[in-house]
Design a protein around this motif. Structure first.
Motif, PDB file in Angstrom:
ATOM      1  N   ILE A  42       0.907  -1.241   0.023  1.00  0.00           N
ATOM      2  CA  ILE A  42       0.028  -0.040   0.110  1.00  0.00           C
ATOM      3  C   ILE A  42       0.966   1.249  -0.199  1.00  0.00           C
ATOM      4  O   ILE A  42       1.840   1.287   0.521  1.00  0.00           O
ATOM      5  N   TYR A  57       1.088   5.302   1.126  1.00  0.00           N
ATOM      6  CA  TYR A  57       0.251   6.254   1.973  1.00  0.00           C
ATOM      7  C   TYR A  57       0.843   7.790   1.466  1.00  0.00           C
ATOM      8  O   TYR A  57       2.100   7.706   1.362  1.00  0.00           O
ATOM      9  N   GLN A  66       1.374  11.443   3.254  1.00  0.00           N
ATOM     10  CA  GLN A  66       1.326  12.314   4.602  1.00  0.00           C
ATOM     11  C   GLN A  66       1.636  13.674   4.520  1.00  0.00           C
ATOM     12  O   GLN A  66       2.732  13.996   4.242  1.00  0.00           O
ATOM     13  N   GLY A 112       1.814  17.698   9.499  1.00  0.00           N
ATOM     14  CA  GLY A 112       0.656  18.060  10.614  1.00  0.00           C
ATOM     15  C   GLY A 112      -0.521  17.124  10.616  1.00  0.00           C
ATOM     16  O   GLY A 112      -1.308  16.944  10.994  1.00  0.00           O
ATOM     17  N   LYS A 113      -0.529  15.895   9.416  1.00  0.00           N
ATOM     18  CA  LYS A 113      -1.807  15.386   9.563  1.00  0.00           C
ATOM     19  C   LYS A 113      -1.289  13.774   9.460  1.00  0.00           C
ATOM     20  O   LYS A 113      -0.186  13.390   9.371  1.00  0.00           O
ATOM     21  N   GLY A 114      -2.247  12.903   9.517  1.00  0.00           N
ATOM     22  CA  GLY A 114      -2.208  11.367   9.352  1.00  0.00           C
ATOM     23  C   GLY A 114      -2.121  11.077   8.170  1.00  0.00           C
ATOM     24  O   GLY A 114      -2.448  11.733   7.303  1.00  0.00           O
ATOM     25  N   PRO A 115      -1.489   9.717   7.899  1.00  0.00           N
ATOM     26  CA  PRO A 115      -1.369   9.207   6.576  1.00  0.00           C
ATOM     27  C   PRO A 115      -2.554   8.862   5.983  1.00  0.00           C
ATOM     28  O   PRO A 115      -3.677   8.427   6.611  1.00  0.00           O
ATOM     29  N   PHE A 141      -4.488   6.950   2.783  1.00  0.00           N
ATOM     30  CA  PHE A 141      -4.350   6.106   1.546  1.00  0.00           C
ATOM     31  C   PHE A 141      -4.553   6.890   0.230  1.00  0.00           C
ATOM     32  O   PHE A 141      -5.147   7.440  -0.110  1.00  0.00           O
ATOM     33  N   PHE A 183       4.674   7.172   1.913  1.00  0.00           N
ATOM     34  CA  PHE A 183       5.080   5.870   2.614  1.00  0.00           C
ATOM     35  C   PHE A 183       4.824   4.604   1.795  1.00  0.00           C
ATOM     36  O   PHE A 183       3.565   4.378   1.313  1.00  0.00           O
ATOM     37  N   PHE A 228       6.203  -0.351   7.569  1.00  0.00           N
ATOM     38  CA  PHE A 228       6.185   0.716   6.628  1.00  0.00           C
ATOM     39  C   PHE A 228       7.806   0.876   6.585  1.00  0.00           C
ATOM     40  O   PHE A 228       8.596   0.913   7.386  1.00  0.00           O
ATOM     41  N   GLY A 229       7.969   1.761   5.323  1.00  0.00           N
ATOM     42  CA  GLY A 229       9.403   2.180   5.107  1.00  0.00           C
ATOM     43  C   GLY A 229       9.547   3.672   5.754  1.00  0.00           C
ATOM     44  O   GLY A 229       8.265   3.994   6.108  1.00  0.00           O
ATOM     45  N   PRO A 230      10.582   4.299   5.638  1.00  0.00           N
ATOM     46  CA  PRO A 230      10.819   5.575   6.339  1.00  0.00           C
ATOM     47  C   PRO A 230      10.243   6.569   5.568  1.00  0.00           C
ATOM     48  O   PRO A 230      10.217   7.556   6.167  1.00  0.00           O
TER      49      PRO A 230
END
Lengths: 112, 113
Positions: B34, B36, B38, B41-44, B46, B89, B103-105
């Motif tokens: 998957i 994502y 980001q 200041g927000k969440g990841p 989709f 990500f 998750f990757g960095p």
């Protein structure tokens, strides 16, 4: 944010104090997750839940505990906060049909 | 342990150009991947997903390519816009992780005017 709220959104606390972060969902999803995010790292899983009272450890669970007494709430507790736990914490949820995880807005925690 | 990584930590592209963000994964048994996005200041959020039985999947302005031979995943963004500036990500579900992603960095995409 797919019906996910986190509280508080920001918190500053002192080393050695207990801290509880709350994740609340309105989607009735089975799975809930707590991640931390630090500079230079991706999201790292702390704990997750696969149902009420059913939880398991993730990659970085030391120093954290969780509880899930209701489908909609997942609590993350730092029993005795340390400076290494300064981070941004994200809650996520997912259902049974899809692997996709929906993330909350995050909580920025600073431990001084 | 299992790892998911990114070749390029930062990527700058001109507005209107296409962007390609790459990701390498280590577990050949991973079944699901998957991407994502980001924003600060927000969440990841989709973007797109792909299962291991597919090589390519397209969404709106985005395409994910999966090369299982070399364990490589890429995200292509067509006609990159300023609103695409974010950290991207990739993540995988390794075979033994149930519902849990690795998750990757992340790669930071900057869109230049």
């Amino acid at each position: 944010d797919a019906g996910i709220t986190q509280s508080p959104r920001h918190k500053v606390t002192e080393t050695g104090t207990p801290v509880t972060l709350r994740c609340h969902q309105t989607e009735n999803h089975r799975y809930m997750y707590w991640y931390r995010q630090d500079p230079g790292h991706g999201l790292r899983l702390i704990h997750y839940s696969y149902g009420v009272k059913d939880t398991d450890k993730g990659e970085v669970s030391d120093g954290y505990s969780v509880s899930r007494s209701k489908t909609e709430d997942f609590l993350l507790t730092l029993e005795s906060a340390t400076s290494s736990q300064t981070s941004v914490y994200f809650c996520a949820i997912s259902g049974d049909i899809s692997y996709e995880q929906y993330f909350g807005p995050g909580t920025r925690l600073t431990v001084t | 342990g299992e790892s998911v990584g990114l070749h390029l930590p930062t990527l700058s592209v001109q507005e209107g150009d296409n962007s390609i963000i790459n990701c390498a994964y280590s577990n050949s048994a991973s079944d699901y991947f998957i991407w994502y996005k980001q924003e600060s200041g927000k969440g990841p959020q989709f973007i797109i997903d792909i299962r291991s039985n597919m090589d390519k999947r397209q969404g709106q302005r985005v395409t994910v390519l999966l090369n299982k031979t070399v364990k490589h995943l890429s995200l292509q963004i067509a006609a990159t816009q300023p609103g695409d500036s974010a950290v991207y990500f990739c993540a995988e579900i390794p075979d033994n992780y149930g519902q849990n992603f690795v998750f990757g960095p992340g790669t930071r995409l900057s869109v230049l005017p």
